[in-house]
Design a protein around this motif. Structure first.
Motif, PDB file in Angstrom:
ATOM      1  N   TYR A 350       0.816  -1.219   0.000  1.00 51.60           N
ATOM      2  CA  TYR A 350       0.000   0.000   0.000  1.00 51.60           C
ATOM      3  C   TYR A 350       0.850   1.270   0.000  1.00 51.60           C
ATOM      4  N   TRP A 351       0.189   2.360  -0.345  1.00 46.49           N
ATOM      5  CA  TRP A 351       0.778   3.696  -0.257  1.00 46.49           C
ATOM      6  C   TRP A 351      -0.055   4.510   0.730  1.00 46.49           C
ATOM      7  N   ASN A 352       0.620   5.259   1.600  1.00 43.15           N
ATOM      8  CA  ASN A 352      -0.069   6.242   2.446  1.00 43.15           C
ATOM      9  C   ASN A 352       0.505   7.614   2.128  1.00 43.15           C
ATOM     10  N   PHE A 353      -0.356   8.551   1.767  1.00 40.99           N
ATOM     11  CA  PHE A 353       0.097   9.920   1.523  1.00 40.99           C
ATOM     12  C   PHE A 353      -0.484  10.802   2.614  1.00 40.99           C
ATOM     13  N   HIS A 354       0.314  11.712   3.121  1.00 44.84           N
ATOM     14  CA  HIS A 354      -0.161  12.610   4.168  1.00 44.84           C
ATOM     15  C   HIS A 354       0.472  13.980   3.978  1.00 44.84           C
ATOM     16  N   ALA A 355      -0.347  15.027   3.990  1.00 43.98           N
ATOM     17  CA  ALA A 355       0.184  16.390   3.923  1.00 43.98           C
ATOM     18  C   ALA A 355      -0.446  17.206   5.039  1.00 43.98           C
ATOM     19  N   PHE A 380       4.890  23.548   6.417  1.00 42.93           N
ATOM     20  CA  PHE A 380       4.260  22.733   5.381  1.00 42.93           C
ATOM     21  C   PHE A 380       5.031  21.423   5.323  1.00 42.93           C
ATOM     22  N   ASN A 381       4.336  20.305   5.415  1.00 41.27           N
ATOM     23  CA  ASN A 381       5.058  19.038   5.398  1.00 41.27           C
ATOM     24  C   ASN A 381       4.242  17.964   4.700  1.00 41.27           C
ATOM     25  N   PHE A 382       4.950  17.024   4.092  1.00 42.57           N
ATOM     26  CA  PHE A 382       4.241  15.863   3.556  1.00 42.57           C
ATOM     27  C   PHE A 382       5.088  14.615   3.734  1.00 42.57           C
ATOM     28  N   ILE A 395       9.563   5.268   4.278  1.00 43.89           N
ATOM     29  CA  ILE A 395       8.832   6.506   4.536  1.00 43.89           C
ATOM     30  C   ILE A 395       9.743   7.655   4.138  1.00 43.89           C
ATOM     31  N   PHE A 396       9.175   8.604   3.390  1.00 43.47           N
ATOM     32  CA  PHE A 396       9.929   9.803   3.065  1.00 43.47           C
ATOM     33  C   PHE A 396       9.158  11.001   3.613  1.00 43.47           C
ATOM     34  N   LEU A 397       9.864  11.888   4.312  1.00 45.30           N
ATOM     35  CA  LEU A 397       9.204  13.072   4.877  1.00 45.30           C
ATOM     36  C   LEU A 397       9.942  14.337   4.451  1.00 45.30           C
ATOM     37  N   TYR A 398       9.157  15.345   4.075  1.00 47.22           N
ATOM     38  CA  TYR A 398       9.734  16.663   3.820  1.00 47.22           C
ATOM     39  C   TYR A 398       8.973  17.663   4.688  1.00 47.22           C
ATOM     40  N   SER A 399       9.712  18.571   5.328  1.00 41.05           N
ATOM     41  CA  SER A 399       9.058  19.590   6.130  1.00 41.05           C
ATOM     42  C   SER A 399       9.730  20.947   5.928  1.00 41.05           C
ATOM     43  N   PHE A 400       8.900  21.949   5.669  1.00 40.71           N
ATOM     44  CA  PHE A 400       9.379  23.328   5.578  1.00 40.71           C
ATOM     45  C   PHE A 400       8.885  24.035   6.833  1.00 40.71           C
ATOM     46  N   THR A 413      12.003  35.837  10.921  1.00 41.72           N
ATOM     47  CA  THR A 413      11.748  34.396  11.057  1.00 41.72           C
ATOM     48  C   THR A 413      12.949  33.602  10.560  1.00 41.72           C
ATOM     49  N   TYR A 414      13.096  32.402  11.091  1.00 41.44           N
ATOM     50  CA  TYR A 414      14.130  31.475  10.629  1.00 41.44           C
ATOM     51  C   TYR A 414      13.449  30.373   9.834  1.00 41.44           C
ATOM     52  N   VAL A 415      14.102  29.970   8.736  1.00 40.63           N
ATOM     53  CA  VAL A 415      13.513  28.938   7.882  1.00 40.63           C
ATOM     54  C   VAL A 415      14.402  27.704   7.878  1.00 40.63           C
ATOM     55  N   SER A 416      13.787  26.526   7.985  1.00 43.59           N
ATOM     56  CA  SER A 416      14.561  25.306   7.778  1.00 43.59           C
ATOM     57  C   SER A 416      13.791  24.320   6.909  1.00 43.59           C
ATOM     58  N   ASN A 417      14.535  23.567   6.103  1.00 46.99           N
ATOM     59  CA  ASN A 417      13.979  22.524   5.244  1.00 46.99           C
ATOM     60  C   ASN A 417      14.507  21.193   5.747  1.00 46.99           C
ATOM     61  N   ILE A 418      13.607  20.277   6.046  1.00 49.97           N
ATOM     62  CA  ILE A 418      14.039  19.016   6.658  1.00 49.97           C
ATOM     63  C   ILE A 418      13.655  17.842   5.755  1.00 49.97           C
ATOM     64  N   PHE A 419      14.606  16.940   5.556  1.00 48.11           N
ATOM     65  CA  PHE A 419      14.373  15.751   4.730  1.00 48.11           C
ATOM     66  C   PHE A 419      14.642  14.507   5.574  1.00 48.11           C
ATOM     67  N   VAL A 420      13.737  13.539   5.518  1.00 51.39           N
ATOM     68  CA  VAL A 420      13.929  12.303   6.286  1.00 51.39           C
ATOM     69  C   VAL A 420      13.620  11.095   5.410  1.00 51.39           C
ATOM     70  N   ALA A 421      14.501  10.104   5.462  1.00 51.40           N
ATOM     71  CA  ALA A 421      14.218   8.809   4.824  1.00 51.40           C
ATOM     72  C   ALA A 421      14.234   7.758   5.928  1.00 51.40           C
ATOM     73  N   ASP A 422      13.208   6.922   5.958  1.00 50.89           N
ATOM     74  CA  ASP A 422      13.053   5.937   7.031  1.00 50.89           C
ATOM     75  C   ASP A 422      12.768   4.589   6.359  1.00 50.89           C
ATOM     76  N   VAL A 423      13.682   3.636   6.535  1.00 54.76           N
ATOM     77  CA  VAL A 423      13.573   2.354   5.836  1.00 54.76           C
ATOM     78  C   VAL A 423      13.523   1.202   6.837  1.00 54.76           C
ATOM     79  N   THR A 424      12.533   0.327   6.700  1.00 56.52           N
ATOM     80  CA  THR A 424      12.465  -0.859   7.556  1.00 56.52           C
ATOM     81  C   THR A 424      12.624  -2.103   6.689  1.00 56.52           C
TER      82      THR A 424
END
Lengths: 534, 161
Positions: A350-355, A380-382, A395-400, A413-424
């Motif tokens: 399956y695919w799960n999409f979340h924003a 903003f994140n998905f 799982i791949f996550l991006y967050s602004f 304001t301070y801005v950060s861009n976050i990238f996460v890869a999560d593999v099981t």
């Protein structure tokens, strides 16, 4: 130390019993035990080590039930208080015992002792326990609940609230009524309810002569009233709810300039169909922070519950700078969209999409230097979760994230861009590996960060993990701070008992749970956590 | 304190082991109506699993159960009850997530953690197996991939009884 050993003996005996215990013919005894211990290790990179290098928080809860009757106690021992739980008294040895006795009939309930309850979403009143944050603001007194079938429920409660490890001299009385219109009009498939609450908080202003006079001069009253009204509707996949709260004049704390009236509005809309769902929340708060005692500070000194309505992350780098609610004045909201596609032939694919999107602004001109409305937070994140087959999941996550370090006072304001890869990867029925790779990209504040985590699980008993966070850039904000924050540990689970030992260097920052954040100073040390229930 | 603890040890030592009854606490269902725990699935064995949106292993466990549930159902008749302990901050998020994930469960929402407290859950994830008479026969805390099989093994044991 002797006490700790004794505590262990007690727990070992209790947990060695394979199941719950029964007294007499029908009564039963159940309970739980939890301990969190930290041994602080000297580490010049994170600052000073506490003097006695050791702290522990332990909780033993026992409940006896006989039919509709129940009675229970909970003992908390702080031997001594852990670093960062400043409200409880750093380095002090403290004990606290709470208790209750209850009769719960079908249409009425009576409870004497420590009450945990909330009215609506908690905008005007919530008593709860969060052990991780060191919060427990139970109300010592009584509560009566009366029900008229499914149609109506009336709750009344009163008592004095717990404040850290004592009961305060603040008396709280409240009532809450809910009416189920859907049941009255026999609309079984629908939820339609109207609810209303009232709370009175009374604190005599006679505890500190200098402060008493100052508070009286500003017009602080000993009694403050809070009200809220709510409406809820749900039909099939659609749900709507609205809550309005108002509060009489009150000082936010003893350092406030003057007492202020408060109000809040919370609206929620939800829709779901098949694998799709949408949720939107809007909230406006103005002077809604409500203390238990005006003579006190800290996160435990709160009578109501005003969480930050943003996404709560489980990944290290996405949690570095969490949003904290501005109870003085805030307007904003968040939206969530979820979508799932599952293979018809194979449930394991399956695919799960979340924003998710959230944004908050200052409410009043007085909150910023220029009087203009300032952005406090934006995220903003998905994330995309894919179960490829029985073995692989990613799982791949991006967050602004954009946050205002001055709580809106300045336009910055301070801005950060976050990238996460999560593999099981599931090696076989018992063994699995999980890996997280994370990167935070930012030109501001502390600059870039990288982090990784590796976890090996041997079901159902063992789990071992190692993680490291690295602050790559040299910026003014991280000058003199450690570069690496490592952590490694091992856990063992046997049925309801779980023990975990870990060692690591922890960054100073906010530890958040639910909607409340506690500031925790940096430390290096050994953690031991044991939980069991019986 | 010492006396209190000795008392606890003594109490525990003299008592005989037996199964605990599921507490009858009020919780909210997916529609927002208040229901009592014992009326959720009367007469059926249950797997009760506690979760929250910020508890990753909890969601892993629920997903794993949901993946295997059709295979399990071929062998036994039971229901899965997923209890979210998310508070006002994340309850709406939890509802949206539960709805979209297509979990073949009864979803309940324990906003002020009354049920969690009554069942003495201090750490999530924690899962229970309850027999058709409402007796708790098994529980484990924590989740490691594969440990969901233990829950199903307990359901199968109930069938044999």
């Amino acid at each position: 130390m002797k006490r700790i050993v004794l505590l262990f003996v007690a727990v070992a005996t209790l947990s060695s019993l394979s199941a719950q215990v029964r007294i007499g013919k029908k009564g039963q005894l159940a309970g739980s035990f939890e301990t969190n211990m930290i041994y602080y290790v000297d580490d010049s990179k994170v600052g000073e080590t506490p003097e006695d290098q050791f702290g522990s928080h332990s909780f033993l809860k026992l409940d006896y039930t006989l039919g509709r009757f129940s009675v229970g106690v909970q003992g908390n021992a702080f031997l001594p208080v852990l670093q960062g739980y400043d409200d409880l008294g750093v380095g002090d040895t403290k004990f606290f015992l709470s208790k209750y006795i209850q009769w719960a009939d079908k249409n009425y309930e009576i409870l004497l002792g420590d009450v945990y309850d909330q009215f609506g979403s908690g905008l005007i009143f919530r008593t709860f326990e969060d052990r991780q944050l060191g919060i427990n603001n139970s109300l010592e007194g009584g509560r009566v609940i009366g029900r008229l079938g499914k149609y109506a429920q009336l709750k009344a409660l009163g008592g004095r609230q717990r404040l850290n490890t004592k009961y305060s001299d603040t008396w709280v009385m409240g009532a809450d009524l809910s009416l189920s219109l859907a049941d009255m009009f026999k609309m079984d498939e629908t939820l339609l309810s109207l609810e209303g609450s009232f709370v009175n908080r009374m604190e005599k202003l006679d505890q500190d002569p200098m402060l008493d006079e100052y508070l009286a001069g500003l017009g602080q009253e000993k009694s403050v009233q809070l009200y809220s009204g709510r409406a809820n509707f749900a039909w099939k996949g659609l749900s709507l709810s609205a809550e309005y709260a108002a509060k009489g004049e009150d000082m936010a704390n003893s350092a406030a300039v003057a007492p202020e009236k408060g109000n809040a509005f919370l609206g929620e809309v939800g829709y779901s169909h098949g694998g799709f769902s949408f949720m939107g929340t809007f909230r406006q708060l103005e002077h809604m922070g409500t203390h238990i005692s005006v003579y006190n500070m800290g996160i435990n000194n709160t009578m109501n519950y005003l969480p930050a309505l943003t996404r709560q992350y489980t990944y290290m780098l996405a949690n570095l700078n969490p949003y904290q609610v501005n109870v003085e004045g805030e307007i904003g909201g968040q939206a969530d969209v979820n979508y799932t596609i599952r293979s018809r032939e194979n449930r394991y694919r399956y695919w799960n999409f979340h924003a998710n999107y959230s944004t908050y602004y200052t409410l009043n001109p007085s909150q910023s230097a220029t009087g203009a409305r300032q952005r406090l937070w934006q995220d903003f994140n998905f994330d995309v979760e894919r179960q490829w087959n029985k073995k692989w999941k990613t799982i791949f996550l991006y967050s602004f994230q954009e946050w205002n370090p001055y709580h809106g006072y300045e336009h910055r304001t301070y801005v950060s861009n976050i990238f996460v890869a999560d593999v099981t990867y599931k090696i076989n029925r018992k063994h699995s590996l999980r890996f997280e790779g994370q990167y935070l990209l930012s030109d501001e504040y502390e600059g870039d960060w990288a982090a990784a985590l590796l976890e090996y699980n041997w079901a159902p008993h063992w789990s071992v993990f190692f993680s490291n966070m690295y602050n790559i850039d040299d910026m003014p904000a991280n000058e003199g701070q450690a570069k690496y924050y490592y952590n490694g540990g091992l856990s063992y689970t046997y049925k309801r008992t779980r023990a975990q030992v870990s060692f690591g260097r922890n960054r100073a920052g906010y530890v958040c749970s639910g909607g409340v954040c506690r500031y925790s100073p940096a430390y290096t040390g050994v953690n031991f956590v044991l939980t069991t229930s019986f | 304190m010492k006396k209190l603890l000795s008392l606890v040890v003594l109490l525990a030592a003299v008592m005989t082991a037996s199964a605990q009854q599921l507490p009858d606490v009020k919780v909210e269902n997916a529609q927002g109506k208040v229901v009592s725990m014992r009326s959720v699935a009367p007469g059926k064995p249950m797997i009760i699993s506690y979760w929250s949106t910020s508890c990753k292993p909890c969601i892993q466990e629920l997903n794993a159960i949901n993946d295997a549930i059709e295979d399990w159902r071929e062998e036994a008749d039971f229901v899965v009850v997923a209890v979210s302990v998310d508070d006002a901050r994340l309850k709406a998020t939890a509802k949206a997530m539960a709805a979209a994930r297509g979990w073949d469960f009864i979803c309940l929402f324990d906003e002020n953690q009354d049920l969690k407290r009554a069942m003495n859950v201090s750490l999530t994830p924690q899962s229970f197996v309850v027999d058709s008479n409402g007796k708790i026969v098994y529980s484990h805390s924590g989740y490691t991939p594969g440990s969901e099989e233990e829950l199903f093994d307990e359901i199968l044991k109930l069938k044999k009884k």
